[in-house]
Design a protein around this motif. Structure first.
Motif, short mmCIF file in Angstrom:
data_model
loop_
_atom_site.label_atom_id
_atom_site.label_comp_id
_atom_site.label_asym_id
_atom_site.label_seq_id
_atom_site.Cartn_x
_atom_site.Cartn_y
_atom_site.Cartn_z
N GLY A 344 0.82 -1.20 0.00
CA GLY A 344 0.00 0.00 0.00
C GLY A 344 0.85 1.26 0.00
O GLY A 344 2.05 1.22 -0.30
N PRO A 345 0.26 2.40 0.37
CA PRO A 345 0.99 3.67 0.33
C PRO A 345 2.10 3.72 1.38
O PRO A 345 1.93 3.23 2.50
N GLU A 346 3.24 4.33 0.98
CA GLU A 346 4.38 4.43 1.86
C GLU A 346 4.98 5.83 1.78
O GLU A 346 4.82 6.53 0.79
N LEU A 347 5.70 6.21 2.85
CA LEU A 347 6.43 7.47 2.86
C LEU A 347 7.76 7.28 2.14
O LEU A 347 8.49 6.33 2.42
N ASP A 348 8.07 8.17 1.20
CA ASP A 348 9.32 8.07 0.43
C ASP A 348 9.91 9.47 0.31
O ASP A 348 9.60 10.21 -0.62
N VAL A 349 10.78 9.81 1.25
CA VAL A 349 11.35 11.15 1.30
C VAL A 349 12.47 11.31 0.27
O VAL A 349 12.66 12.38 -0.30
N LEU A 350 13.21 10.24 0.01
CA LEU A 350 14.38 10.31 -0.87
C LEU A 350 14.10 9.66 -2.22
O LEU A 350 14.93 8.95 -2.77
N GLY A 351 12.91 9.88 -2.75
CA GLY A 351 12.56 9.29 -4.03
C GLY A 351 13.30 9.96 -5.18
O GLY A 351 14.03 10.94 -5.01
N GLU A 352 13.10 9.43 -6.39
CA GLU A 352 13.78 9.95 -7.56
C GLU A 352 13.28 11.35 -7.92
O GLU A 352 12.13 11.70 -7.67
N LEU A 353 14.18 12.12 -8.52
CA LEU A 353 13.83 13.46 -8.97
C LEU A 353 13.05 13.39 -10.28
O LEU A 353 13.32 12.56 -11.14
N THR A 354 12.09 14.28 -10.41
CA THR A 354 11.50 14.59 -11.71
C THR A 354 12.19 15.86 -12.19
O THR A 354 12.20 16.87 -11.48
N TRP A 355 12.79 15.83 -13.39
CA TRP A 355 13.62 16.96 -13.79
C TRP A 355 13.51 17.22 -15.28
O TRP A 355 13.05 16.39 -16.06
N SER A 356 13.92 18.41 -15.68
CA SER A 356 14.08 18.77 -17.09
C SER A 356 15.18 19.82 -17.17
O SER A 356 15.45 20.53 -16.20
N ALA A 357 15.82 19.91 -18.33
CA ALA A 357 16.90 20.88 -18.52
C ALA A 357 16.97 21.27 -19.98
O ALA A 357 16.98 20.40 -20.85
N ASP A 358 17.00 22.57 -20.25
CA ASP A 358 17.14 23.05 -21.62
C ASP A 358 17.96 24.34 -21.59
O ASP A 358 18.64 24.63 -20.61
#
Length: 533
Positions: A344-358
């Motif tokens: 089920g749902p869990e706490l994830d403080v150090l999850g992956e980044l969502t990013w973009s760069a241009d």
């Protein structure tokens, strides 16, 4: 492989797709006049692996043309003064002189029109989403079969269409499909083991679909993934240099959860995003489900690693700026701290980044982190679709055109096309609307997205391109009531009238404008789209 079609060029090798034939060849009859005939297209040669350099940049060519125009104007002025002082007295002499003057004036007019066409083509080549001509419905001009390649991607590299495919980068002429060079970045064994490439800047997407052609890279920066990390820098002639990246390159503390992100930039730069050394203390933060089964975060995370961002030269590793630090903010709201695990749902403080760069902005988001930094110097930047408060258009006909300010009455989702005097927007209700850029007066509204436009406004338009006279929108077929999986729709910018609507059977992958030409990923490889009459 099939023969490719060559595009017409002048003596300097500059494409003249937008110049009428009777202007390029004034001695020939106008095809639109009686006795005129359309020129035959020359057949090109087979695909070649010969290494070729990209042509002269649009900016330098434009500057040279402008200097030439200035000198020509001065010469004509001097010639005119000389002629006025030497007008013959006799009627016959004046007739002979006037005949010669007519030839000079006609030549000047033709030269001026050709000059304007040169400048216009240069602007369109350099403009985001610029296409040399959209006078006709798109049709396949050339095709390069890539076999069983997985998700090839088009990245503009100067005037070259760089194609990333199965660990390689192919350099293609966007006008003809001719193969100019190949750079093998990854060994076939590494590709078979799941290694991949990330080349060039990332842009705004709808889901996983890019809606803007990436800014041309010069040089092209590629980063290997799923293997010993390397950065490979490729110029427009196909020459490449490599640099090994340390697996732990960055400031990520032990247990931070992920290696640093290396994000290619279009100017030979490489952005490095990593977690800082702030210790993790989840405090009393926890995930609970309410009576309706909705997961919510309760309590507060006391501290967690923030984000550091720096930009370095991809080839040398020399730091251009940074690192800049974006601290963890426990008060940021959202669901990025929640993930769904096996139980089920869990706490994830150090999850992956969502990013973009241009070329404009480096953005990143995660639990407690929201960063938006200017690519040039790392200063805080506006939101993803804005520049100095104005919306950034998907396509323009002039690279000097910047963000567009929309009228207060306009419930705008995106600016699709901008020209010097017109701005075309996509509204929250799914209407495509054009208004006068200076006055804000509405010019026309198109219902090209169909009767369910409001429901699909945020996901039905995948791209926009322009030649300054027309616009081509790339639209999802099924959700807009059209035939096929994909619609390529041409709109007249003066009236908003739909002038052509082409259905394609395959779902959307990618379309990019490269040096004024449209290139498309399809089911078997990469194709060029001809859009002339």
């Amino acid at each position: 492989m099939p023969k490719q079609e060559d595009s017409p060029r002048d003596g300097d090798g500059v494409l003249l797709d937008s110049v009428p034939e009777h202007i390029k060849n004034p001695s020939e009859p106008d095809p639109g006049e009686p006795g005129g005939s359309a020129p035959e297209e020359a057949a090109g040669g087979p695909l070649s692996r010969a290494r070729q350099r990209a042509g002269v940049g649009a900016a330098r060519a434009g500057a040279a043309i402008r200097r030439g125009a200035s000198r020509g104007a001065g010469a004509l002025g001097s010639a005119g003064r000389a002629m006025r002082s030497a007008v013959p007295a006799s009627r016959r002499g004046r007739a002979i002189l006037l005949g010669g003057t007519a030839v000079v004036v006609a030549g000047a007019v033709v030269g001026g029109l050709a000059l304007q066409a040169h400048l216009r083509d240069d602007r369109l080549r350099a403009a985001p989403g610029g296409v040399l001509t959209l006078a006709g419905a798109p049709s396949e001009a050339w095709q390069v079969d890539l076999g069983d390649a997985v998700q090839p991607r088009i990245v503009p590299l100067g005037h070259v269409a760089a194609i990333t495919v199965d660990g390689q980068v192919l350099g293609l002429d966007p006008a003809t499909g001719e193969e100019l060079w190949t750079v093998e970045v990854l060994e076939p064994d590494a590709v078979a083991d799941g290694a991949g490439l990330r080349c060039g800047p990332s842009r705004l997407t709808v889901g996983s679909v890019a809606v803007r052609t990436a800014t041309p890279s010069d040089p092209l920066v590629c980063v290997t993934e799923g293997t010993a990390p390397e950065v490979v820098v490729i110029d427009a002639g196909g020459d490449a240099e490599r640099r090994t990246l340390e697996p732990g390159d960055g400031d990520a503390p032990a247990g931070a959860g992920a290696a640093p992100v290396h994000a290619p930039l279009p100017d030979g730069g490489l952005a490095v995003l990593a977690r800082d050394q702030t210790p993790l203390d989840v405090g009393d933060a926890r995930v609970v489900e309410d009576d309706d089964g909705i997961a919510v975060l309760k309590g507060r995370v006391e501290s967690a690693p923030g984000l550091t961002v720096r930009v370095e030269d991809a080839a040398t590793g020399e730091v251009r700026w940074g690192p800049r630090t974006v601290a963890f903010d426990p008060d940021l709201e959202g669901t990025s701290c929640l993930v769904w695990g096996d139980d089920g749902p869990e706490l994830d403080v150090l999850g992956e980044l969502t990013w973009s760069a241009d070329e404009r902005r480096i953005s990143a988001a995660a639990c407690g982190i929201s960063a938006s930094l200017g690519t040039a110097d790392g200063t805080p930047a506006p939101g993803a679709d804005q520049r100095d408060g104005a919306l950034v258009p998907w396509a323009t006909d002039d690279p000097e055109l910047d963000g567009a300010f929309v009228p207060e009455w306009e419930d705008t989702r995106d600016v699709l096309v901008r020209t010097a005097d017109m701005t075309v927007t996509l509204t929250e209700k799914g209407q495509v609307t054009a208004y006068d850029t200076e006055t804000g007066d509405r010019r026309w509204t198109s219902g090209v997205l169909g009767k369910d436009a409001a429901a699909v406004a945020g996901s039905a338009v995948f791209g926009a391109y322009t030649d300054g006279r027309s616009a081509m929108l790339v639209i999802d077929g099924p959700s807009t009531g059209g035939e096929g999986q994909l619609r390529l729709v041409g709109l007249d910018l003066d009236t908003g009238e739909t002038v052509w609507d082409v259905a394609q059977d395959e779902p959307y992958a990618q379309i990019a404008s490269v040096s004024g030409h449209l290139v498309q990923v399809n089911g078997t490889g990469v194709a060029g789209l001809a859009t002339g009459e």
